[in-house]
Design a protein around this motif. Structure first.
Motif, mmCIF file in Angstrom:
data_model
loop_
_atom_site.group_PDB
_atom_site.id
_atom_site.type_symbol
_atom_site.label_atom_id
_atom_site.label_comp_id
_atom_site.label_asym_id
_atom_site.label_seq_id
_atom_site.Cartn_x
_atom_site.Cartn_y
_atom_site.Cartn_z
ATOM 1 N N PRO A 10 0.798 -1.226 0.000
ATOM 2 C CA PRO A 10 0.000 0.000 0.000
ATOM 3 C C PRO A 10 0.834 1.281 0.000
ATOM 4 N N HIS A 11 2.067 1.225 0.461
ATOM 5 C CA HIS A 11 2.913 2.414 0.558
ATOM 6 C C HIS A 11 3.737 2.656 -0.710
ATOM 7 N N LEU A 12 3.600 1.782 -1.703
ATOM 8 C CA LEU A 12 4.322 1.936 -2.964
ATOM 9 C C LEU A 12 3.368 2.299 -4.086
ATOM 10 N N THR A 13 3.863 3.074 -5.049
ATOM 11 C CA THR A 13 3.048 3.371 -6.220
ATOM 12 C C THR A 13 2.840 2.097 -7.024
ATOM 13 N N ILE A 14 1.942 2.172 -7.957
ATOM 14 C CA ILE A 14 1.677 1.034 -8.832
ATOM 15 C C ILE A 14 2.951 0.630 -9.560
ATOM 16 N N ARG A 15 3.649 1.597 -10.133
ATOM 17 C CA ARG A 15 4.901 1.305 -10.843
ATOM 18 C C ARG A 15 5.896 0.625 -9.904
ATOM 19 N N ASP A 16 6.041 1.126 -8.693
ATOM 20 C CA ASP A 16 6.985 0.550 -7.746
ATOM 21 C C ASP A 16 6.578 -0.856 -7.303
ATOM 22 N N ASN A 17 5.284 -1.115 -7.201
ATOM 23 C CA ASN A 17 4.826 -2.468 -6.882
ATOM 24 C C ASN A 17 5.271 -3.460 -7.959
ATOM 25 N N VAL A 18 5.238 -3.030 -9.203
ATOM 26 C CA VAL A 18 5.605 -3.919 -10.310
ATOM 27 C C VAL A 18 7.124 -4.051 -10.445
ATOM 28 N N THR A 19 7.866 -2.996 -10.128
ATOM 29 C CA THR A 19 9.327 -3.042 -10.324
ATOM 30 C C THR A 19 10.101 -3.588 -9.133
ATOM 31 N N LEU A 20 9.495 -3.674 -7.975
ATOM 32 C CA LEU A 20 10.223 -4.077 -6.774
ATOM 33 C C LEU A 20 10.915 -5.435 -6.918
ATOM 34 N N GLY A 21 10.196 -6.447 -7.349
ATOM 35 C CA GLY A 21 10.765 -7.791 -7.487
ATOM 36 C C GLY A 21 11.945 -7.851 -8.439
ATOM 37 N N PRO A 22 11.777 -7.347 -9.662
ATOM 38 C CA PRO A 22 12.898 -7.427 -10.602
ATOM 39 C C PRO A 22 14.155 -6.685 -10.132
ATOM 40 N N VAL A 23 13.972 -5.574 -9.437
ATOM 41 C CA VAL A 23 15.121 -4.796 -8.965
ATOM 42 C C VAL A 23 15.773 -5.472 -7.758
ATOM 43 N N LYS A 24 14.967 -5.855 -6.776
ATOM 44 C CA LYS A 24 15.509 -6.408 -5.528
ATOM 45 C C LYS A 24 15.949 -7.867 -5.660
ATOM 46 N N VAL A 25 15.173 -8.666 -6.363
ATOM 47 C CA VAL A 25 15.455 -10.096 -6.429
ATOM 48 C C VAL A 25 16.281 -10.466 -7.653
ATOM 49 N N ARG A 26 15.908 -9.952 -8.794
ATOM 50 C CA ARG A 26 16.599 -10.287 -10.042
ATOM 51 C C ARG A 26 17.767 -9.361 -10.354
ATOM 52 N N LYS A 27 17.919 -8.308 -9.537
ATOM 53 C CA LYS A 27 19.011 -7.329 -9.695
ATOM 54 C C LYS A 27 18.984 -6.628 -11.058
ATOM 55 N N LEU A 28 17.787 -6.467 -11.596
ATOM 56 C CA LEU A 28 17.608 -5.744 -12.844
ATOM 57 C C LEU A 28 17.810 -4.257 -12.573
ATOM 58 N N LYS A 29 18.395 -3.554 -13.519
ATOM 59 C CA LYS A 29 18.565 -2.114 -13.352
ATOM 60 C C LYS A 29 17.188 -1.462 -13.292
ATOM 61 N N LYS A 30 17.098 -0.436 -12.437
ATOM 62 C CA LYS A 30 15.801 0.214 -12.200
ATOM 63 C C LYS A 30 15.185 0.726 -13.500
ATOM 64 N N ALA A 31 15.982 1.309 -14.385
ATOM 65 C CA ALA A 31 15.443 1.838 -15.642
ATOM 66 C C ALA A 31 14.830 0.730 -16.494
ATOM 67 N N GLU A 32 15.491 -0.418 -16.560
ATOM 68 C CA GLU A 32 14.960 -1.546 -17.334
ATOM 69 C C GLU A 32 13.700 -2.093 -16.687
ATOM 70 N N ALA A 33 13.685 -2.197 -15.362
ATOM 71 C CA ALA A 33 12.498 -2.679 -14.653
ATOM 72 C C ALA A 33 11.324 -1.720 -14.863
ATOM 73 N N GLU A 34 11.591 -0.426 -14.831
ATOM 74 C CA GLU A 34 10.527 0.551 -15.043
ATOM 75 C C GLU A 34 9.985 0.490 -16.461
ATOM 76 N N LYS A 35 10.860 0.267 -17.432
ATOM 77 C CA LYS A 35 10.405 0.133 -18.821
ATOM 78 C C LYS A 35 9.499 -1.086 -18.953
#
Length: 143
Positions: A10-35
């Motif tokens: 609930p404390h994250l935006t929609i975009r951040d909810n979708v990008t959290l896993g790839p960035v934190k777990v898969r170590k994807l760069k934030k820009a790629e995860a956001e795209k």
């Protein structure tokens, strides 16, 4: 995994909810995860809601976010636990259309758990568990 209760932070935006896993777990760069997130939010029809928080969205919109979140790591299988259970019939139909399209276009296998016979009727195969016993219907056509 797509959960019946969405399980969005609930404390994250929609975009951040979708990008959290790839960035934190898969170590994807934030820009790629956001795209990827924005492409998927566009795919499920809510890219214009990316900066909102889950509480600002309807149940159907939250379920679309949950689907985008499940897709962001490009799975070959999605497990969906009562994905239309908390939705009105129109939103449920839209969610099922998204799942059908994902299966047809990307070949993603989707395993549903549902108590709704109308949802079960939309699938290629139904496996029922009754009193601990498995009963499997035959494959049905080209659904």
């Amino acid at each position: 995994m797509v959960f019946q209760s969405f399980n969005l932070f609930p404390h994250l935006t929609i975009r951040d909810n979708v990008t959290l896993g790839p960035v934190k777990v898969r170590k994807l760069k934030k820009a790629e995860a956001e795209k990827r997130a924005m492409d998927l939010l566009e795919r499920v029809g809510i890219a214009n809601q990316a900066e909102k928080y889950p509480a600002q969205l309807s149940g159907g919109q939250q379920q679309r976010v949950a689907i985008a979140r499940a897709l962001v790591t490009e799975p070959s299988i999605i497990l969906a636990d009562e994905p239309t259970g908390n939705l009105d019939s129109h939103s449920g139909e839209e969610i099922m259309r998204i799942f059908h399209d994902l299966n047809a276009e990307r070949g993603i296998t989707i395993v549903f758990v549902t108590h709704d016979p109308d949802i079960a009727a939309e699938t290629r195969r139904v496996i029922r568990i009754h009193d601990g016993r498995i009963d499997s219907d035959e494959l049905r056509g080209n659904r």
